[in-house]
Scaffold this motif. Sequence first.
Motif, PDB file in Angstrom:
ATOM      1  N   LYS A   1     -14.080 -17.841 -34.508  1.00 19.37           N
ATOM      2  CA  LYS A   1     -13.948 -18.502 -33.207  1.00 19.37           C
ATOM      3  C   LYS A   1     -12.485 -18.681 -32.845  1.00 19.37           C
ATOM      4  O   LYS A   1     -12.075 -18.447 -31.692  1.00 19.37           O
ATOM      5  CB  LYS A   1     -14.657 -19.860 -33.247  1.00 19.37           C
ATOM      6  N   ARG A   2     -11.697 -19.081 -33.807  1.00 17.71           N
ATOM      7  CA  ARG A   2     -10.276 -19.292 -33.556  1.00 17.71           C
ATOM      8  C   ARG A   2      -9.600 -17.977 -33.181  1.00 17.71           C
ATOM      9  O   ARG A   2      -8.711 -17.935 -32.316  1.00 17.71           O
ATOM     10  CB  ARG A   2      -9.640 -19.901 -34.802  1.00 17.71           C
ATOM     11  N   LEU A   3     -10.013 -16.896 -33.819  1.00 17.61           N
ATOM     12  CA  LEU A   3      -9.457 -15.582 -33.501  1.00 17.61           C
ATOM     13  C   LEU A   3      -9.825 -15.147 -32.087  1.00 17.61           C
ATOM     14  O   LEU A   3      -8.990 -14.576 -31.377  1.00 17.61           O
ATOM     15  CB  LEU A   3      -9.953 -14.545 -34.510  1.00 17.61           C
ATOM     16  N   GLU A   4     -11.064 -15.393 -31.686  1.00 15.50           N
ATOM     17  CA  GLU A   4     -11.447 -15.057 -30.316  1.00 15.50           C
ATOM     18  C   GLU A   4     -10.557 -15.785 -29.314  1.00 15.50           C
ATOM     19  O   GLU A   4     -10.085 -15.191 -28.334  1.00 15.50           O
ATOM     20  CB  GLU A   4     -12.912 -15.404 -30.072  1.00 15.50           C
ATOM     21  N   CYS A   5     -10.318 -17.065 -29.559  1.00 14.30           N
ATOM     22  CA  CYS A   5      -9.462 -17.831 -28.661  1.00 14.30           C
ATOM     23  C   CYS A   5      -8.037 -17.292 -28.666  1.00 14.30           C
ATOM     24  O   CYS A   5      -7.404 -17.161 -27.610  1.00 14.30           O
ATOM     25  CB  CYS A   5      -9.478 -19.304 -29.064  1.00 14.30           C
ATOM     26  N   ALA A   6      -7.531 -16.951 -29.836  1.00  9.91           N
ATOM     27  CA  ALA A   6      -6.175 -16.430 -29.939  1.00  9.91           C
ATOM     28  C   ALA A   6      -6.040 -15.078 -29.240  1.00  9.91           C
ATOM     29  O   ALA A   6      -5.069 -14.831 -28.522  1.00  9.91           O
ATOM     30  CB  ALA A   6      -5.776 -16.299 -31.409  1.00  9.91           C
ATOM     31  N   ILE A   7      -7.008 -14.209 -29.460  1.00 11.49           N
ATOM     32  CA  ILE A   7      -6.991 -12.895 -28.814  1.00 11.49           C
ATOM     33  C   ILE A   7      -7.024 -13.052 -27.299  1.00 11.49           C
ATOM     34  O   ILE A   7      -6.291 -12.380 -26.566  1.00 11.49           O
ATOM     35  CB  ILE A   7      -8.174 -12.052 -29.310  1.00 11.49           C
ATOM     36  N   TYR A   8      -7.862 -13.959 -26.829  1.00 12.22           N
ATOM     37  CA  TYR A   8      -7.966 -14.194 -25.396  1.00 12.22           C
ATOM     38  C   TYR A   8      -6.652 -14.727 -24.827  1.00 12.22           C
ATOM     39  O   TYR A   8      -6.177 -14.245 -23.787  1.00 12.22           O
ATOM     40  CB  TYR A   8      -9.100 -15.179 -25.124  1.00 12.22           C
ATOM     41  N   VAL A   9      -6.056 -15.693 -25.498  1.00 11.73           N
ATOM     42  CA  VAL A   9      -4.788 -16.260 -25.031  1.00 11.73           C
ATOM     43  C   VAL A   9      -3.731 -15.172 -24.909  1.00 11.73           C
ATOM     44  O   VAL A   9      -3.024 -15.065 -23.896  1.00 11.73           O
ATOM     45  CB  VAL A   9      -4.312 -17.372 -25.991  1.00 11.73           C
ATOM     46  N   GLN A  10      -3.606 -14.344 -25.935  1.00  5.41           N
ATOM     47  CA  GLN A  10      -2.590 -13.302 -25.914  1.00  5.41           C
ATOM     48  C   GLN A  10      -2.887 -12.246 -24.850  1.00  5.41           C
ATOM     49  O   GLN A  10      -1.968 -11.726 -24.202  1.00  5.41           O
ATOM     50  CB  GLN A  10      -2.475 -12.652 -27.290  1.00  5.41           C
ATOM     51  N   ALA A  11      -4.161 -11.917 -24.661  1.00  8.85           N
ATOM     52  CA  ALA A  11      -4.530 -10.939 -23.636  1.00  8.85           C
ATOM     53  C   ALA A  11      -4.222 -11.473 -22.240  1.00  8.85           C
ATOM     54  O   ALA A  11      -3.731 -10.736 -21.375  1.00  8.85           O
ATOM     55  CB  ALA A  11      -6.009 -10.587 -23.762  1.00  8.85           C
ATOM     56  N   VAL A  12      -4.504 -12.740 -21.997  1.00  3.45           N
ATOM     57  CA  VAL A  12      -4.196 -13.347 -20.709  1.00  3.45           C
ATOM     58  C   VAL A  12      -2.695 -13.363 -20.464  1.00  3.45           C
ATOM     59  O   VAL A  12      -2.223 -13.049 -19.370  1.00  3.45           O
ATOM     60  CB  VAL A  12      -4.777 -14.772 -20.638  1.00  3.45           C
ATOM     61  N   MET A  13      -1.939 -13.703 -21.486  1.00  8.19           N
ATOM     62  CA  MET A  13      -0.482 -13.728 -21.332  1.00  8.19           C
ATOM     63  C   MET A  13       0.077 -12.336 -21.053  1.00  8.19           C
ATOM     64  O   MET A  13       0.994 -12.170 -20.259  1.00  8.19           O
ATOM     65  CB  MET A  13       0.139 -14.339 -22.580  1.00  8.19           C
ATOM     66  N   ALA A  14      -0.515 -11.323 -21.723  1.00  6.21           N
ATOM     67  CA  ALA A  14      -0.080  -9.947 -21.483  1.00  6.21           C
ATOM     68  C   ALA A  14      -0.413  -9.514 -20.058  1.00  6.21           C
ATOM     69  O   ALA A  14       0.382  -8.836 -19.391  1.00  6.21           O
ATOM     70  CB  ALA A  14      -0.743  -9.013 -22.485  1.00  6.21           C
ATOM     71  N   ARG A  15      -1.581  -9.915 -19.594  1.00 12.06           N
ATOM     72  CA  ARG A  15      -1.976  -9.571 -18.212  1.00 12.06           C
ATOM     73  C   ARG A  15      -1.049 -10.236 -17.209  1.00 12.06           C
ATOM     74  O   ARG A  15      -0.627  -9.611 -16.228  1.00 12.06           O
ATOM     75  CB  ARG A  15      -3.414 -10.011 -17.971  1.00 12.06           C
ATOM     76  N   GLU A  16      -0.704 -11.491 -17.434  1.00 12.43           N
ATOM     77  CA  GLU A  16       0.203 -12.193 -16.530  1.00 12.43           C
ATOM     78  C   GLU A  16       1.559 -11.515 -16.491  1.00 12.43           C
ATOM     79  O   GLU A  16       2.186 -11.412 -15.415  1.00 12.43           O
ATOM     80  CB  GLU A  16       0.347 -13.644 -16.990  1.00 12.43           C
ATOM     81  N   LYS A  17       2.022 -11.032 -17.646  1.00  9.96           N
ATOM     82  CA  LYS A  17       3.311 -10.362 -17.691  1.00  9.96           C
ATOM     83  C   LYS A  17       3.279  -9.050 -16.900  1.00  9.96           C
ATOM     84  O   LYS A  17       4.233  -8.717 -16.192  1.00  9.96           O
ATOM     85  CB  LYS A  17       3.679 -10.080 -19.151  1.00  9.96           C
ATOM     86  N   GLU A  18       2.170  -8.327 -17.008  1.00 11.98           N
ATOM     87  CA  GLU A  18       2.031  -7.066 -16.269  1.00 11.98           C
ATOM     88  C   GLU A  18       1.971  -7.318 -14.757  1.00 11.98           C
ATOM     89  O   GLU A  18       2.476  -6.512 -13.973  1.00 11.98           O
ATOM     90  CB  GLU A  18       0.765  -6.331 -16.714  1.00 11.98           C
ATOM     91  N   GLU A  19       1.353  -8.422 -14.364  1.00 14.67           N
ATOM     92  CA  GLU A  19       1.182  -8.717 -12.940  1.00 14.67           C
ATOM     93  C   GLU A  19       2.421  -9.329 -12.319  1.00 14.67           C
ATOM     94  O   GLU A  19       2.534  -9.371 -11.094  1.00 14.67           O
ATOM     95  CB  GLU A  19      -0.004  -9.659 -12.762  1.00 14.67           C
ATOM     96  N   ALA A  20       3.333  -9.819 -13.166  1.00 10.37           N
ATOM     97  CA  ALA A  20       4.536 -10.490 -12.649  1.00 10.37           C
ATOM     98  C   ALA A  20       5.488  -9.499 -11.978  1.00 10.37           C
ATOM     99  O   ALA A  20       5.546  -8.335 -12.345  1.00 10.37           O
ATOM    100  CB  ALA A  20       5.243 -11.206 -13.783  1.00 10.37           C
TER     101      ALA A  20
END
Length: 457
Positions: free
Chosen positions: A438-457
């Motif tokens: 569960k913790r890994l799912e949350c971590a993967i999601y957090v990092q994926a969201v941050m990567a998406r935000e960086k691409e969209e910036a």
Amino acid sequence: MTNTKEKIHKFRQGDDFVLVDVNSGAVHLVDEMIYDIMDTFDGANDEAVIAKLSGKYDKAELSECMDELRQLIDEQMLFAPDIDVPPVFAQHGLVKSLCLMVAHDCNLRCKYCFGGTGEYSGVRQLMSAETGKAAVDYIINHCGARKHCEIDFFGGEPLMNMPMIKEVTEYVRQREKETGKQFKLTLTTNGLLLNEENRKWLNDNNISLVLSLDGRKEVHDNMRPDAGGNGTYDRCVANFKKMVDSRDGKDYFLRGTYTAENLDFTKDVMSMADEGFDVLSVEPVVLKDSPFGITEEHLPQIFAEYDKLTEEYLKRRAEGKGFFFFHFNMDLSNGPCVAKRLAGCGAGHEYFAVAANGDLYPCHQFVGRDGYKLGTVWTDVENKELPKKFRNAHVLNKEKCSNCWARFYCSGGCHANADLFHGDIYQPYEIGCELQKKRLECAIYVQAVMAREKEEA
């Protein structure tokens, strides 16, 4: 293509659909159509996918999506090849890190302490400087050509043995000059003995710090009283703030533990952040037959709490009040480093603990456990089979791990926890597995969201 379900993991987090390729470590934020396609798709069965999903999606769009998925397969970012044990891993491990149990004693009486409030199934004692120096020589003599080595001053409470720590640190610096090795030194403390003199010495000698705090005042005081039964939160926080400020907020992290009595641990993480600490970790307690231990019945509540923590973590980050949370820190740009993913912490073959009397154990949690003494810092490893056992106890040799999607992230879990619950380091601690996933799912999601935000910036 066969066994494709064992090669991917997909889950929903918030409003997003997440797809993980197990072997490569590639993470994809996908739409609902691809999410549904991946229940059936194996790279070469388009007709089966269309037959199953054409009532929900347009056939042409399904075909287009599957063409895009095949591109990922060609790039080995989906259904990547299986990982084999590298030949070098079969060789004898080099010792890279030691945990020095400099104080088998403590000025706290934490209710969940795995070390028997510092005694470690033995007697209260302090490590001598001679033993500490022998440990330094031991790692130098057993690290091979490695230039970088690590030593952690641990306890009990290591600051109860400050003169020894100072003498051994001076010896480390001397041996660095003589051998060309470089040591990273870390000290884990409950903070009660941090004073101006200690702060200055720790900073002057570049000692990294792990600071123990259990979140909210009421939680910390309940679980971590001093030897007289008094709460310690106010004293610890005051000392920690002075310590962190004295090194400009660098080279530390604040670590807490949650138990069955504070399953709403998001409040503890936020309390630590609100106190001004921004490098944080909160871990689940591991106890057997204890009212404070985590049980299977607690898992739904804990999973929901990790979702809440994830949401709050991203919210605070968006508001410019972000902090570093250890378990949400992952590098999605690089796939699994095979040796690291197999070995994990390296306990028992690359990482040893040294008890106060100089005995060697696989790690600090094994100190005092029957059957796990390896040898001594003077006689070397005498139990030659035990390091081999630990080195071979990797995910590809554990039946329960071999098909788990998280195997290359958790490295098969903690050996000490497996031994505690099953008496066998090859049998993972199941509740720990569920929490880790569960913790890994949350971590993967957090990092994926941050990567998406960086691409969209």
